[in-house]
Design an enzyme around this catalytic site. Sequence first.
Site, mmCIF file in Angstrom:
data_model
loop_
_atom_site.group_PDB
_atom_site.id
_atom_site.type_symbol
_atom_site.label_atom_id
_atom_site.label_comp_id
_atom_site.label_asym_id
_atom_site.label_seq_id
_atom_site.Cartn_x
_atom_site.Cartn_y
_atom_site.Cartn_z
ATOM 1 N N GLU A 1 0.850 -1.342 -0.073
ATOM 2 C CA GLU A 1 0.170 0.039 -0.011
ATOM 3 C C GLU A 1 0.930 1.204 0.151
ATOM 4 O O GLU A 1 0.270 2.321 0.068
ATOM 5 C CB GLU A 1 -0.975 0.186 1.132
ATOM 6 C CG GLU A 1 -2.303 -0.792 1.124
ATOM 7 C CD GLU A 1 -1.993 -2.227 0.642
ATOM 8 O OE1 GLU A 1 -2.452 -2.829 -0.292
ATOM 9 O OE2 GLU A 1 -1.224 -2.915 1.366
ATOM 10 N N ASN B 1 -0.920 -7.634 -4.032
ATOM 11 C CA ASN B 1 -1.753 -6.655 -4.867
ATOM 12 C C ASN B 1 -0.982 -5.837 -5.516
ATOM 13 O O ASN B 1 0.180 -5.462 -4.913
ATOM 14 C CB ASN B 1 -2.762 -5.985 -4.077
ATOM 15 C CG ASN B 1 -2.217 -4.955 -3.023
ATOM 16 O OD1 ASN B 1 -1.731 -5.555 -2.171
ATOM 17 N ND2 ASN B 1 -2.208 -3.809 -3.077
ATOM 18 N N ASP C 1 -7.925 -5.292 -4.591
ATOM 19 C CA ASP C 1 -6.957 -5.674 -3.549
ATOM 20 C C ASP C 1 -7.013 -7.099 -3.149
ATOM 21 O O ASP C 1 -6.941 -7.356 -2.000
ATOM 22 C CB ASP C 1 -7.124 -4.626 -2.375
ATOM 23 C CG ASP C 1 -6.111 -4.652 -1.264
ATOM 24 O OD1 ASP C 1 -4.896 -4.793 -1.649
ATOM 25 O OD2 ASP C 1 -6.373 -4.911 -0.168
#
Length: 604
Positions: A205, A289, A331
Site C-alpha cells: 500500500e 496486490n 486489492d
Amino acid sequence: MRLSLCRCCYLAAVLALSSSSSFSQQQDARPAVTAPPFAIAPDDANWTMPTKDTAATRYSGLSEITTDNVKDLRVAFTFSTGVNKGHEGAPLVVGGSMFIISPYPNIVYALDLTRPGAPLKWQYNPKPDASSQGVACCDVVNRGPTYSDGRLFFTTLDAHVVALDAETGREAWNVKLGEINRGETMTMAPLVVKDKVIVGISGGEYGVRGWIQALDAADGKSLWKAYSTGPDRDVKIGAEFKPFYEQDRGQDLGVATWPPNAWEIGGGTVWGFTTYDPELDLIFHGTANPGPWNPNQRPGDNKWTNTVFARDPDTGEARWAYQWNPHDLHDWDGINENILVDVEWQGKTRKALVHPDRNGLVYLLDRTTGEVLSANFYHPVNTHQGVDLKTGRIKINAGKYPHENEVIRDVCPTAPGAKDWSPSSFSHQTGLLYIPHNNLCMDWESTEANYIAGTPYVGAEVRMHAGPGGHRGELSAWDVVAGKEVWTIKERFPVWGGTLATAGGLIFYGNMEGWFKAADARTGEVLWQFKTSSGIIGQPTTYRGPDGKQYVAILSGVGGWAGSIVSGDLDPRDGTAALGFVNAMADLKDVTTKGGTLYAFALP
C-alpha cells in the site's frame, strides 16, 4: 450452521447423510485427498514452524484430546506479552521450551515448560525503529518465528531478520533488508529450507516493489533475491520457466504488462506463508496486490502481482507461475496459503496445491505444472463468474469494474477478499480443508493516487459492510475434490485467525469476540469454548508437554486490519478509517478490548 441459498440442496444432502452409517464409513475410508508423504511423519510432539510442516497442513497427530473429552479442557497456564496490539503469531514448542513473539516491538519470549506455570526462561528485545509503526499498513503484527537446528528465526517490523540461539536467546545474526522511509516493513514468518531462511517484504500500500529472498541460515548473508515485478532477470525467470498458460509466456512480462516504469512502484509484496515440497524440491509462494489499488492507473495484467510462484530454493529460479487475478481490481492479494496435498483426480494421482483465494474461489492446482484443476466458490461473489479452465483466466463482471470517481456499490467480496491472511488447516483424517474466512462486501470509489515514497499509495475510498445473511465471518469445512462446502459455522465478525486440525477429530480456532473454540471436524458441532480476555486473531498450535500431556495454545489479542478499530482506538463513526474496514466493524469495541495474552489448555 446455515444453509446458503446457492448451496442448500447439496448441504441438505450432506447433513442428512451425516447421521447415517454410510456417511461414517465414507469418512473413515481413505480420503480422495491426502497429505503428501513428507507431511505425514510420526508426530514428535513439537511445533517448530507456524505451518506445522512444509506442506502447511497445520495438522497434529496428537490424539489425547478428543471429541469425547474436549469438554473438559482447562486453562493450564497463561502469559502476558505486555503488548496490546494484534497478536497473529503461532506459539512454537521445541522440547521443554515454548517460543512466542509479540507484535511491535517484536519481543521474543522463551517459556520453560518443564517448570510449573511455564515461567519466563529468557526474552530478547530487538528494539526495532519506532518509525516503522507509522508505515505499517494494517496494525503492527508479526506472524511468528520459525525454529530450525537450534536457532529461532524471525522478522521485525522495521525489516530486519534475526537469528537467535534457541537455548540462550543470544543473537547469532541480525540483518537489515528494507527501508522504512520507502514504506518497507516485515510481518511474515520465515520458512527454513535446507540451509536457507526464506523471507519477503511487506508494504504494497506504499508502492513497495515486492521481493522474496533467501538468506544463509549460518550467517544471514543473502544467497538470492527475486522481485515480483520487472524484467525477467530480476524476477528470476529463465530458460527453466515453463508456465502452463499462454498468457504467462513471453519475455519480460513483468515490464510489458505495466505502463512505463509503473512496475518499479507496483507492489507484489511477499508476506504470506511459504511452502516447500522436498520431493519436487520447489518452494511455493504468493505475491500481493499491485499498486495503486486504482486499476485505471495501471492498465494491463500487472505481472507478476497476485501470483503464485514455484521456485528452486537453491537458486530462486522460477519454474512456473500462475496469476490468480490479472489486473487486480479490488486489492485481492495472492499471498494466501498454498497447502500441498495429493489427490485422486479423474482416475490419476496428482501432486496438488490448494489455495483459498481472496476472490472467493478455492483453487486446486497441479503443483508440478501450475495447471488449474478446479476453482469453486466458497463465498458470495458478484464481481466475476469464476475461471475459464481452458485459459486459466478469471471471467470479470464488467458491471462491478471500479471506474474512477464513480461509487460502485455492493461489491462482493470486499478488499480483504473472501479471506485475508488467516491460514486454513487440512485434516489427514477427514481429507477436508478448514477455511477461516470473511463474509464481507463493500462500496468502492477509485480516485487518483500520487506516489510519494513512504506514504500511502492507494487510490480508492472504500466502505466495507456485512455480506449476505448479515454475519461477517465463517469457518467452513471444504471438500477439495468435490469443490463443495461440507459444513460451516457462522460468526458475528470475520474469522481473522488460523485453524488447527488434530488426530483427535477436532478443529480449533478463535473468533474476534475472544472465544477459543473446538469443533467436531466431521460435523462442525462446537464441542467446547473458552472466553479469553481479548479478541483472537492468532494461530492455534498443539504439543505434548514434558509431563506427557497434550496441550493446545493460542495468543489472544485483537487487532490486525479487521481489529484495528480496537487496537488502534479508531473512531467508529469514520467509515473510511483503516482503509474502510471500520465501517464493517463499528460494534467490535462493544464486545472486546485490547489484549496480549498466551493461553495454554490441557485436560485435568
